[in-house]
Design a protein around this motif. Structure first.
Motif, PDB file in Angstrom:
ATOM      1  N   TYR A   1      36.563  32.302  23.667  1.00 25.43           N
ATOM      2  CA  TYR A   1      37.339  33.787  23.574  1.00 25.43           C
ATOM      3  C   TYR A   1      37.751  33.940  21.934  1.00 25.43           C
ATOM      4  O   TYR A   1      37.774  33.250  20.756  1.00 25.43           O
ATOM      5  CB  TYR A   1      38.889  32.197  23.574  1.00 25.43           C
ATOM      6  CG  TYR A   1      39.124  32.632  25.296  1.00 25.43           C
ATOM      7  CD1 TYR A   1      39.476  32.557  26.539  1.00 25.43           C
ATOM      8  CD2 TYR A   1      37.594  30.592  25.550  1.00 25.43           C
ATOM      9  CE1 TYR A   1      39.600  32.777  27.519  1.00 25.43           C
ATOM     10  CE2 TYR A   1      37.801  30.222  27.124  1.00 25.43           C
ATOM     11  CZ  TYR A   1      38.825  31.602  28.011  1.00 25.43           C
ATOM     12  OH  TYR A   1      38.636  30.704  28.826  1.00 25.43           O
TER      13      TYR A   1
ATOM     14  N   ILE B   1      44.980  36.624  29.162  1.00 28.86           N
ATOM     15  CA  ILE B   1      45.146  34.597  29.587  1.00 28.86           C
ATOM     16  C   ILE B   1      46.539  34.090  29.522  1.00 28.86           C
ATOM     17  O   ILE B   1      47.525  34.458  28.725  1.00 28.86           O
ATOM     18  CB  ILE B   1      44.494  34.046  28.072  1.00 28.86           C
ATOM     19  CG1 ILE B   1      43.007  35.088  27.917  1.00 28.86           C
ATOM     20  CG2 ILE B   1      44.497  32.689  28.680  1.00 28.86           C
ATOM     21  CD1 ILE B   1      42.319  35.085  29.262  1.00 28.86           C
TER      22      ILE B   1
ATOM     23  N   LYS C   1      42.905  38.768  25.518  1.00 27.87           N
ATOM     24  CA  LYS C   1      41.615  37.797  24.321  1.00 27.87           C
ATOM     25  C   LYS C   1      40.201  38.631  24.945  1.00 27.87           C
ATOM     26  O   LYS C   1      40.421  39.026  26.369  1.00 27.87           O
ATOM     27  CB  LYS C   1      41.589  36.730  24.988  1.00 27.87           C
ATOM     28  CG  LYS C   1      43.384  35.952  24.755  1.00 27.87           C
ATOM     29  CD  LYS C   1      43.235  35.321  23.566  1.00 27.87           C
ATOM     30  CE  LYS C   1      44.649  34.389  22.920  1.00 27.87           C
ATOM     31  NZ  LYS C   1      44.020  33.887  21.432  1.00 27.87           N
TER      32      LYS C   1
ATOM     33  N   SER D   1      39.244  29.672  33.087  1.00 27.21           N
ATOM     34  CA  SER D   1      38.045  29.656  33.073  1.00 27.21           C
ATOM     35  C   SER D   1      37.546  28.902  34.364  1.00 27.21           C
ATOM     36  O   SER D   1      36.554  28.864  34.970  1.00 27.21           O
ATOM     37  CB  SER D   1      37.690  28.247  31.642  1.00 27.21           C
ATOM     38  OG  SER D   1      36.218  28.138  31.889  1.00 27.21           O
TER      39      SER D   1
ATOM     40  N   VAL E   1      36.927  37.733  26.420  1.00 29.30           N
ATOM     41  CA  VAL E   1      36.055  36.760  27.117  1.00 29.30           C
ATOM     42  C   VAL E   1      35.075  37.152  27.228  1.00 29.30           C
ATOM     43  O   VAL E   1      34.392  37.827  28.008  1.00 29.30           O
ATOM     44  CB  VAL E   1      36.921  36.152  28.416  1.00 29.30           C
ATOM     45  CG1 VAL E   1      36.141  34.852  29.172  1.00 29.30           C
ATOM     46  CG2 VAL E   1      38.272  36.108  28.145  1.00 29.30           C
TER      47      VAL E   1
END
Length: 249
Positions: A174, A202, A136, A5, A138
Motif C-alpha cells: 500500500y 480503502i 490508496k 486484502s 495498491v
C-alpha cells in the motif's frame, strides 16, 4: 486493511481458474481503450495506458487482445466511455462504492439501481460515502522463491510504500495516492512482476456480518462485478478467516 486484502486475494486465486476471466478481460480492455483515447496510444508517453497494459499482462490477457483494444483508438473507431461512480449500502449497513466506465449511462444506472434494489440495498447521494474511504495505491505481487521480501520492503519504503501484507501466495503493498507512480516505477526498476497495480478506495474501518447477511452482501458485490460497465467495487466488509475459507472454496 486485512479484510480488504483477504477478499482481493480470494479474487486473485479464483480469477486464474473460473469463468469470470472473460469478463475481467472485457474490463481491462475497456480501461486500455479509455486510457489510449485520453492521452494517446504510446505507452511510453501515457502513464495510464502503460499501467492498464501492465495490469492486463498481470492477468494473462493475450497480447493480441491488448493490441485490439489500442487499435480501436488508433484506427479512428468512435469509442466514447463515460466514467461514473455510484454509492450505496447493502444489508448489514455495508458501504459499497462502485466505479463504472460506460458507453450508455442510462443502461448503467438502471442496472446498478436494480442490483441494489433486488438484494435489499439502497443507493445514496454521490459523495456521501467519500469520508468512509481513503484513496490508496495498491500493488499485488506473487511470492516467488527468488524474491527477497526484506530487501523488497526496504527498497519500496524508500519509494513511498507505507504498508505490506504478506500471505502464503501474495504480497500486497500500500502507498499514499500521491506516491503511487513512484512505487510503481520502483517495482519496474527492480524487475518485480506485478499482478495488479491500481488506485483503490480503502475503508477507514470495516464491519463484520453474520453468514446469512454475508451471503446477500456477496451476491450484490458479485452482481456488480459481473456487470461489464462496472470497473471496480469497493466496500467496508470485514471477512473473517472462516468466511474467507468458505468463499475461496
Amino acid at each position: 486493511m486485512a479484510g480488504h486484502s483477504k477478499w482481493a486475494n480470494i479474487k486473485h486465486r479464483k480469477g486464474a481458474q473460473d469463468a469470470k476471466r472473460n469478463k475481467l478481460f472485457t474490463k481491462l480492455g475497456r480501461e486500455i481503450t479509455v486510457a489510449a483515447k485520453e492521452s494517446g496510444i504510446d505507452p511510453d508517453m501515457n502513464p495510464r495506458l502503460r499501467l492498464a497494459i501492465q495490469n492486463a499482462k498481470g492477468a494473462n490477457m493475450p497480447k493480441d487482445t491488448i493490441e485490439r483494444a489500442i487499435k480501436k483508438v488508433a484506427g479512428g473507431e468512435d469509442v466514447t466511455y463515460e466514467e461514473l461512480t455510484y454509492e450505496g449500502y447493502s444489508q448489514g449497513g455495508i458501504a459499497i462504492y462502485v466505479e463504472c466506465s460506460t458507453d450508455n449511462t442510462r443502461r448503467t444506472v438502471q442496472q446498478v439501481k436494480s442490483y441494489f434494489a433486488k438484494l435489499g440495498g439502497s443507493l445514496a447521494k454521490n459523495g456521501s460515502l467519500e469520508f468512509l474511504f481513503d484513496r490508496k495505491g495498491v500493488f499485488v505481487i506473487t511470492k516467488t522463491e527468488t524474491l527477497d521480501v526484506e530487501e523488497l520492503e526496504l527498497e519500496l519504503i524508500d519509494a513511498g510504500a507505507e504498508d505490506f501484507e504478506i500471505e502464503d501466495e501474495f504480497i500486497t503493498i500500500y502507498s499514499q495516492m500521491e506516491d503511487f507512480g513512484t512505487v510503481n516505477k520502483k517495482l519496474e526498476e527492480l524487475g518485480v512482476e506485478v499482478s495488479s497495480a491500481n488506485l483503490q478506495r480503502i475503508p477507514h474501518a470495516t464491519k463484520e456480518v453474520d453468514d446469512e447477511t454475508l451471503e446477500v452482501v456477496m451476491k450484490l458485490i458479485d452482481r456488480l462485478e459481473d456487470d461489464d460497465d462496472v470497473q471496480n467495487v469497493f466496500h467496508d466488509l470485514e471477512i473473517t478467516d472462516a468466511q474467507a475459507e468458505q468463499l475461496a472454496n
